[in-house]
Scaffold this active site. Structure first.
Site, mmCIF file in Angstrom:
data_model
loop_
_atom_site.group_PDB
_atom_site.id
_atom_site.type_symbol
_atom_site.label_atom_id
_atom_site.label_comp_id
_atom_site.label_asym_id
_atom_site.label_seq_id
_atom_site.Cartn_x
_atom_site.Cartn_y
_atom_site.Cartn_z
ATOM 1 C CE LYS A 1 7.962 -1.633 -2.085
ATOM 2 N NZ LYS A 1 6.705 -0.854 -2.474
ATOM 3 C CE LYS B 1 8.480 3.584 -3.193
ATOM 4 N NZ LYS B 1 7.542 3.836 -1.965
ATOM 5 C CG ASP C 1 -15.339 -20.707 -24.152
ATOM 6 O OD1 ASP C 1 -14.557 -20.231 -23.162
ATOM 7 O OD2 ASP C 1 -15.321 -19.628 -25.137
ATOM 8 C CD GLU D 1 1.875 -5.750 -3.148
ATOM 9 O OE1 GLU D 1 2.092 -6.121 -2.099
ATOM 10 O OE2 GLU D 1 1.370 -4.650 -3.587
ATOM 11 C CE LYS E 1 11.019 -10.089 -1.243
ATOM 12 N NZ LYS E 1 10.069 -10.840 -1.806
#
Ligand code: IVH
Length: 661
Positions: free
Chosen positions: A113, A307, A35, A169, A283
């Site tokens: 994911k 998934k 700060d 994301e 990948k």
């Protein structure tokens, strides 16, 4: 060192600490040291406003409210991924790779994911210039002002690479999601919705309070550097530039069977993640091979999503109970026959509100399908109607608060939430006191959930102020409270009396007033008495305070219970003031409109500056406008100003006005 160098050094230091805190979660300095650096930079910048740049850590939150999100075309389409759900499907994918590139071996990267919102960030010459949502893949929405508030996203990269567009994301961690849902109504159904909803917020100030984060997983257009050889090399480059990636959570393997094994391992590990993941992404590591494999219309051939099985289960509703939260909202909760779901035993699930019960048609005794979204309380997805026996019982809609038995109300017809508005309701007192003592509020160490529950159930307090009147003997009634523990808690309660007004205001739990708003109010009014005397009009004059918040503040302070509470707190010696460094309000009462491009600072910065100095900055010219500041290529506002005879000034003159402050 001249001032510019000093400012640059501070910016660099703050950037470094932001990275350590928000990206790697290993801070090197205390909050107060941080700060101090920030304050020092703010001070230097406010005295030398011509040195404020868009990439300064002080410029994350723009005071501007977004009117409409502009549509932006993506440099290359933002595609999606093909999904797989089993080892067999992973092997099938591998066979397709082998067919396209025979007799070559592959290396695979396995990444979590992230269940968030896909976004593209463009850096030009190392400076963040655009943040866009995925949209339909071809066109997204420009959410730059909101993206800028995300502290794990650097505003400036370490290298001045001409063009660097990363994709990734935006998400919210599970704990922050739960925290957020406690504060807002209606709550978000899951972390992904919370991230998506927050990114579409029109007020960046609110977004900055939402603790959103970002992780890079791929790229769009890159120009001006030599090609990367592998996906890992790309991620390493991102890391080196202060961008968060999945690096610390990924696996690199060489055999497809190892991919399958890792996917199984991850099914258990997923719970350990701080954020929600709905699967893994596999990948091909070598970018040359990625190029050869190419894309289908929808997705790359070189990557695939694995998934996880949905965390769902069926069980029976034993009962529906109604819980009352800190803000008085009644939440129906289904008590379930314990059932295992995604590795944990579930015995209750939220039904959100009474409209949801109607929508689901759920009755006591029903068999229901439940689902777990992360660590969040599970929810009822649907009723298994075929399992009905006819003896299921409908829940009677309560007419009174189940805790204090006072009437409940719906504040507005269109609201779904029923509330208990009795400020003395013990349920609200318990939740409220936990919040009051929390770190962001009065920071009373030791006043945690279990202590508060005991204090409230033993009727030791009837409002927040009562904790300042408790004696040593009172604490001895609590579980495990002996001399030392009591002394510590009494010490912590005593210490909390010195907190700044902003902490007290946030702690009071005024409806619609979050931490940021509490700080704004405290800085503006300086004492609680000033704030208590403010009218809705006075409050609305403050830029960040809208009509809803203004109404609820006035309503709160008009209640007799509030007045009594504040009086009791004052008598106990609780500080009611905010100490702030005063910026001279030299532009007090003056309204500014900016048109055209300014050379030395962005329009947002110029507007912020005006507001800091007590003035007002609006977007359209009217008779009430005092100055129209004209930059290069001014728009129609310039003509409007001339037509209305408003004083028109150039950038130089404007800088002169703000220079010394
Ligand atoms: S790679 C062509 N890696 O999942 C897209 N995507 O269901 C290449 N996602 O739109 C993306 N985590 O937004 C990649 N580690 C990760 C990811 C990830 C989440 C998202 C991404 C994509 C969606 C597809």
């Amino acid at each position: 060192m001249d001032i510019r160098q000093k400012i640059d050094k501070l910016k660099q230091q703050i950037r470094h600490h932001d990275y350590l805190y928000y990206v790697v979660a290993q801070p090197e300095v205390s909050d107060s040291e941080y700060d101090k650096l920030m304050k020092e930079l703010e001070e230097l910048e406010s005295k030398n406003s011509e040195l404020i740049t868009d990439d300064s850590p002080t410029q994350r939150v723009s005071g501007q409210v977004i009117k409409d999100f502009k549509t932006v075309k993506h440099s290359t389409p933002m595609l999606s991924l093909d999904n797989t759900y089993s080892s067999e499907e992973i092997i099938e994918w591998y066979k397709r790779l082998e067919k396209i590139i025979p007799s070559e071996s592959f290396e695979y990267v396995i990444e979590p994911k992230i269940d968030g919102v896909s976004c593209a960030l463009t850096y030009k010459n190392g400076i963040l210039s655009l943040g866009a949502t995925r949209g339909d893949g071809e066109n997204g929405e420009d959410v730059t002002l909101n993206i800028r508030t995300i502290k794990s996203i650097p505003l400036k990269l370490h290298s001045e690479i001409p063009l660097f567009e990363v994709r990734g994301e935006v998400y919210i961690e599970k704990k922050d999601f739960q925290e957020l849902n406690k504060r807002i109504t209606p709550p978000f159904a899951n972390p992904r919705n919370a991230a998506a909803g927050s990114l579409r917020q029109k007020n960046p100030e609110i977004v900055s309070e939402r603790k959103l984060k970002f992780i890079v997983h791929s790229y769009g257009s890159i120009g001006g550097i030599k090609d990367f050889k592998t996906h890992i090399e790309f991620l390493k480059f991102c890391e080196k530039n202060g961008l968060p990636t999945t690096m610390k959570n990924l696996n690199v393997v060489k055999k497809i069977n190892d991919v399958v094994d890792k996917c199984k391992e991850w099914e258990d590990e997923r719970e350990q993640m701080l954020y929600e993941i709905d699967g893994l992404v596999i990948k091909v590591n070598l970018l040359d091979q990625q190029k050869k494999l190419g894309f289908t219309m929808k997705s790359p051939r070189w990557a695939i999503a694995y998934k996880f099985a949905a965390k769902q289960a069926t069980t029976k509703v034993k009962d529906i109970v109604i819980q009352v939260g800190r803000t008085g909202i009644l939440t129906p909760v289904a008590k379930l026959e314990p059932v295992e779901c995604g590795g944990v035993t579930i015995s209750s699930a939220t039904l959100h509100n009474f409209d949801e019960i109607k929508r689901l048609g759920v009755k006591i005794g029903d068999t229901v399908l439940i689902e777990r979204a992360g660590e969040v309380i599970p929810k009822v997805v649907k009723v298994v109607e075929s399992k009905r026996t006819g003896i299921e019982k409908k829940l009677e809609m309560p007419e009174k608060c189940p805790v204090c038995h006072k009437p409940i109300i719906k504040e507005k017809e269109e609201e779904v939430a029923w509330r208990c508005v009795n400020p003395l309701c013990p349920a609200q007192l318990e939740g409220g006191l936990i919040h009051f003592g929390s770190r962001e509020c009065m920071d009373i160490e030791g006043l945690g959930e279990s202590v508060v529950t005991q204090i409230v159930s033993q009727k030791m307090v009837s409002d927040f102020a009562d904790i300042y009147y408790l004696k040593k003997e009172d604490f001895f009634k609590l579980e495990l409270f002996k001399d030392k523990k009591t002394q510590n808690l009494i010490g912590a309660i005593e210490k909390s009396k010195t907190r700044q007004l902003s902490h007290l205001l946030f702690g009071l739990g005024i409806r619609n007033v979050g931490e940021k708003a509490a700080i704004t109010l405290a800085k503006k009014f300086l004492t609680i008495d000033n704030l208590m005397n403010a009218t809705v009009d006075d409050l609305q004059k403050i830029y960040e305070i809208g009509p809803i918040m203004a109404e609820s503040i006035v309503k709160f302070f008009n209640q007799t219970e509030t007045k009594k509470l504040i009086e009791k707190l004052k008598i106990a010696g609780v500080n009611m003031k905010e100490e702030v460094k005063k910026v001279p309000q030299v532009l007090e009462g003056k309204t500014f409109v900016f048109t055209g491009e300014l050379k030395s600072l962005s329009r947002t910065d110029a507007e912020t500056k005006v507001r800091e100095l007590g003035g007002n900055a609006t977007s359209s010219v009217s008779k009430k406008t005092d100055f129209v500041v004209v930059g290069e290529n001014p728009g129609s506002k310039y003509n409007e100003a001339k037509r209305l005879g408003i004083r028109i000034i150039g950038e130089e003159e404007f800088l002169d006005m703000i220079k010394r402050h």
